[in-house]
Design an enzyme around this catalytic site. Sequence first.
Site, mmCIF file in Angstrom:
data_model
loop_
_atom_site.group_PDB
_atom_site.id
_atom_site.type_symbol
_atom_site.label_atom_id
_atom_site.label_comp_id
_atom_site.label_asym_id
_atom_site.label_seq_id
_atom_site.Cartn_x
_atom_site.Cartn_y
_atom_site.Cartn_z
ATOM 1 N N ASN A 295 11.576 0.373 1.309
ATOM 2 C CA ASN A 295 10.504 1.327 1.594
ATOM 3 C C ASN A 295 9.729 1.000 2.872
ATOM 4 O O ASN A 295 9.168 1.899 3.493
ATOM 5 C CB ASN A 295 9.550 1.367 0.385
ATOM 6 C CG ASN A 295 8.217 1.992 0.740
ATOM 7 O OD1 ASN A 295 8.103 3.216 0.815
ATOM 8 N ND2 ASN A 295 7.197 1.166 0.983
ATOM 9 N N ARG B 230 0.847 -1.209 0.000
ATOM 10 C CA ARG B 230 0.000 0.000 0.000
ATOM 11 C C ARG B 230 0.880 1.257 0.000
ATOM 12 O O ARG B 230 2.108 1.170 0.009
ATOM 13 C CB ARG B 230 -0.911 0.002 1.223
ATOM 14 C CG ARG B 230 -0.141 0.157 2.515
ATOM 15 C CD ARG B 230 -1.082 0.231 3.706
ATOM 16 N NE ARG B 230 -0.441 0.896 4.820
ATOM 17 C CZ ARG B 230 -0.901 0.890 6.053
ATOM 18 N NH1 ARG B 230 -2.009 0.237 6.335
ATOM 19 N NH2 ARG B 230 -0.262 1.539 7.012
ATOM 20 N N LEU C 152 5.791 10.854 23.002
ATOM 21 C CA LEU C 152 6.810 11.772 23.507
ATOM 22 C C LEU C 152 7.944 10.949 24.105
ATOM 23 O O LEU C 152 7.705 9.897 24.696
ATOM 24 C CB LEU C 152 6.219 12.693 24.577
ATOM 25 C CG LEU C 152 5.283 13.791 24.061
ATOM 26 C CD1 LEU C 152 4.728 14.599 25.214
ATOM 27 C CD2 LEU C 152 6.005 14.702 23.064
ATOM 28 N N TYR D 52 11.354 7.423 15.548
ATOM 29 C CA TYR D 52 11.242 7.435 14.088
ATOM 30 C C TYR D 52 12.334 8.327 13.478
ATOM 31 O O TYR D 52 13.007 7.937 12.508
ATOM 32 C CB TYR D 52 9.847 7.955 13.722
ATOM 33 C CG TYR D 52 9.537 7.997 12.245
ATOM 34 C CD1 TYR D 52 9.269 6.830 11.540
ATOM 35 C CD2 TYR D 52 9.489 9.215 11.561
ATOM 36 C CE1 TYR D 52 8.958 6.868 10.187
ATOM 37 C CE2 TYR D 52 9.177 9.269 10.215
ATOM 38 C CZ TYR D 52 8.912 8.095 9.531
ATOM 39 O OH TYR D 52 8.610 8.142 8.188
ATOM 40 N N ASP E 278 8.555 -10.703 6.419
ATOM 41 C CA ASP E 278 8.803 -9.637 7.395
ATOM 42 C C ASP E 278 10.252 -9.192 7.224
ATOM 43 O O ASP E 278 11.175 -10.007 7.375
ATOM 44 C CB ASP E 278 8.568 -10.191 8.811
ATOM 45 C CG ASP E 278 8.690 -9.115 9.877
ATOM 46 O OD1 ASP E 278 9.457 -8.153 9.668
ATOM 47 O OD2 ASP E 278 8.026 -9.243 10.921
ATOM 48 N N LYS F 285 15.303 7.268 10.920
ATOM 49 C CA LYS F 285 15.377 7.823 9.562
ATOM 50 C C LYS F 285 16.650 8.650 9.359
ATOM 51 O O LYS F 285 17.147 8.765 8.229
ATOM 52 C CB LYS F 285 14.122 8.661 9.270
ATOM 53 C CG LYS F 285 12.846 7.827 9.199
ATOM 54 C CD LYS F 285 12.878 6.837 8.034
ATOM 55 C CE LYS F 285 11.569 6.098 7.835
ATOM 56 N NZ LYS F 285 11.595 5.150 6.720
HETATM 57 P P1 NAD Z 1 2.327 2.838 4.993
HETATM 58 O O1 NAD Z 1 2.149 2.556 6.444
HETATM 59 O O2 NAD Z 1 1.142 3.260 4.208
HETATM 60 O O3 NAD Z 1 2.973 1.540 4.262
HETATM 61 C C1 NAD Z 1 4.100 0.891 4.791
HETATM 62 C C2 NAD Z 1 4.105 -0.541 4.297
HETATM 63 O O4 NAD Z 1 5.234 -1.201 4.904
HETATM 64 C C3 NAD Z 1 2.851 -1.314 4.712
HETATM 65 O O5 NAD Z 1 2.317 -2.018 3.610
HETATM 66 C C4 NAD Z 1 3.364 -2.274 5.773
HETATM 67 O O6 NAD Z 1 2.654 -3.500 5.851
HETATM 68 C C5 NAD Z 1 4.821 -2.471 5.315
HETATM 69 N N1 NAD Z 1 5.637 -2.977 6.424
HETATM 70 C C6 NAD Z 1 5.680 -2.490 7.693
HETATM 71 N N2 NAD Z 1 6.483 -3.273 8.440
HETATM 72 C C7 NAD Z 1 6.966 -4.246 7.635
HETATM 73 C C8 NAD Z 1 7.826 -5.358 7.838
HETATM 74 N N3 NAD Z 1 8.351 -5.599 9.044
HETATM 75 N N4 NAD Z 1 8.092 -6.159 6.787
HETATM 76 C C9 NAD Z 1 7.556 -5.924 5.564
HETATM 77 N N5 NAD Z 1 6.728 -4.882 5.318
HETATM 78 C C10 NAD Z 1 6.433 -4.058 6.344
HETATM 79 O O7 NAD Z 1 3.499 3.902 4.908
HETATM 80 P P2 NAD Z 1 3.858 4.958 3.743
HETATM 81 O O8 NAD Z 1 3.284 6.274 4.135
HETATM 82 O O9 NAD Z 1 3.518 4.414 2.413
HETATM 83 O O10 NAD Z 1 5.439 5.075 3.941
HETATM 84 C C11 NAD Z 1 6.364 4.327 3.184
HETATM 85 C C12 NAD Z 1 7.771 4.739 3.598
HETATM 86 O O11 NAD Z 1 7.926 6.154 3.415
HETATM 87 C C13 NAD Z 1 8.079 4.454 5.060
HETATM 88 O O12 NAD Z 1 9.423 4.055 5.193
HETATM 89 C C14 NAD Z 1 7.870 5.808 5.713
HETATM 90 O O13 NAD Z 1 8.600 5.930 6.912
HETATM 91 C C15 NAD Z 1 8.366 6.744 4.630
HETATM 92 N N6 NAD Z 1 7.815 8.103 4.740
HETATM 93 C C16 NAD Z 1 6.488 8.353 4.567
HETATM 94 C C17 NAD Z 1 6.020 9.660 4.666
HETATM 95 C C18 NAD Z 1 4.571 10.029 4.452
HETATM 96 O O14 NAD Z 1 4.257 11.229 4.472
HETATM 97 N N7 NAD Z 1 3.675 9.099 4.215
HETATM 98 C C19 NAD Z 1 6.894 10.708 4.967
HETATM 99 C C20 NAD Z 1 8.236 10.390 5.161
HETATM 100 C C21 NAD Z 1 8.678 9.095 5.036
#
Ligand code: NAD
Length: 438
Positions: free
Chosen positions: A279, A208, A287, A344, A252, A348
């Site tokens: 990703n 997703r 906090l 987090y 995982d 990152k």
């Molecule tokens: P999301 O939560 O919509 O999707 C993350 C996906 O990672 C999910 O499908 C989840 O099942 C999968 N996942 C989580 N743990 C896992 C594991 N242990 N093994 C395999 N898969 C796993 O998140 P997103 O918003 O699409 O974010 C994607 C990436 O972008 C992340 O690394 C997030 O930190 C980074 N990010 C997102 C944003 C934002 O604004 N959405 C901003 C900065 C960084």
Amino acid sequence: MTDLFTTIITSPVAKMAGVPQPTRLRRYEPGGPLCDGPVLVAGSGPYVAELRQWVGAAGIALAEANDAATDKIGAIVVDLSDATDPGQLELLRTLGPAVKRLRTNGRVVVVGTDPTTLTDPAHVATQRALEGFVRSLGKELRAGATANHVLARGTASDGLRSAVEFFLSGRSAYVDGQVVRIDETRGSNPTGEQPLAGKVAVVTGAARGIGAEIAKVLARDGATVVAVDVPAAGEALAAVANQVRGTTLPLDVTSPEAGATIVEHARSRHGGLDIVVHNAGITRDKLFVNMDESRWQSVMDVNLRSILRMNEAILGEGGLGDGGRVVCLSSMAGIAGNRGQSNYAASKAGVIGLVTATAAAVADRAITVNGVAPGFIETEMTARIPFATREIGRRMNSLQQGGQPRDVAETIAWLVQPGAAAVNGQVIRVCGQSMLGA
Ligand code: NAD
């Protein structure tokens, strides 16, 4: 993804009432023009002739600085990579009238020389000044226009071309006020609609959000995609894999065998491994004083330690071939920090460190390791942020809107192209020039 507030402020009634409307950003469409309107190429640097040639080769007309006939222009590209004295920056000032003529979603790209490769104080100061100029102009431009900076080097014109084309195109819709450094002379012509044809790409967290979009964009650009996500995401993962005609790998990423399993799947099912996008990521906000062990550990494990561990197999014997690509997802939180996200942000920021160190370690194999740091992207993750905080996050950037998952995906799709071989060890923010950590 839109919410009630966005629906209300973009409604016809709100428009009639004069509520400021975010500009609809021009996003990449295969087969579409590189940029929207004639390009003015200016400057005294050594790349001016090539820049003009590339614009022409893309089928885009060249504009002249004082040509009243071409009243609107699509982009300005300035090469001041030869400037050694602050007096030469006057040329930037003379471009004011041309900037006024920029169309909606216009582009400004300034080509300079990496100041860290120079020694003379006036020379270094002049080149460093370009960055300050670009970052300020990005904040002044309106209507979806962006300003970005490319640091060229020597005869690295293939890499320069790839970066300039990225910034002119709709692929960089949500990348603003950024600096990209061209490191090497390697690189090949990046143009063409399927730059990833024949490549095998693994995307973690692909069920997703941003990961699903990365899978789709890489497949659109020609890659065969292996979609990885936790077993519990099975149905959604299968839907993404079906859509991109790829394969699923329920896994995982924190499991000790994750890296070896990915390499084995890519080799046995698709005959090799060329691209890995780390990703998968989670947030467990609290906090710091209330942070429990499980929140801290799970975020560190998924966001950071899993990548370090998987990379051992991915970059080891039998893993990524020469010319391979790794892209890691960082975050603006890892650059600016964020209240309630000490775990987090630490994970990152750690990703940025691992990108820099790993890139240096594998550079001699022509493998690149880069990162992208998204700002506010419209996903399920950000939809869960409380309303007021979410609205602030969404608007506090030069483009005055949140980005789309596709914007992150397009930047990654550029970084993994053969033409981007000269970009290594860098973290590109996809944040609309967020005011945070600017
Ligand atoms: P999301 O939560 O919509 O999707 C993350 C996906 O990672 C999910 O499908 C989840 O099942 C999968 N996942 C989580 N743990 C896992 C594991 N242990 N093994 C395999 N898969 C796993 O998140 P997103 O918003 O699409 O974010 C994607 C990436 O972008 C992340 O690394 C997030 O930190 C980074 N990010 C997102 C944003 C934002 O604004 N959405 C901003 C900065 C960084």
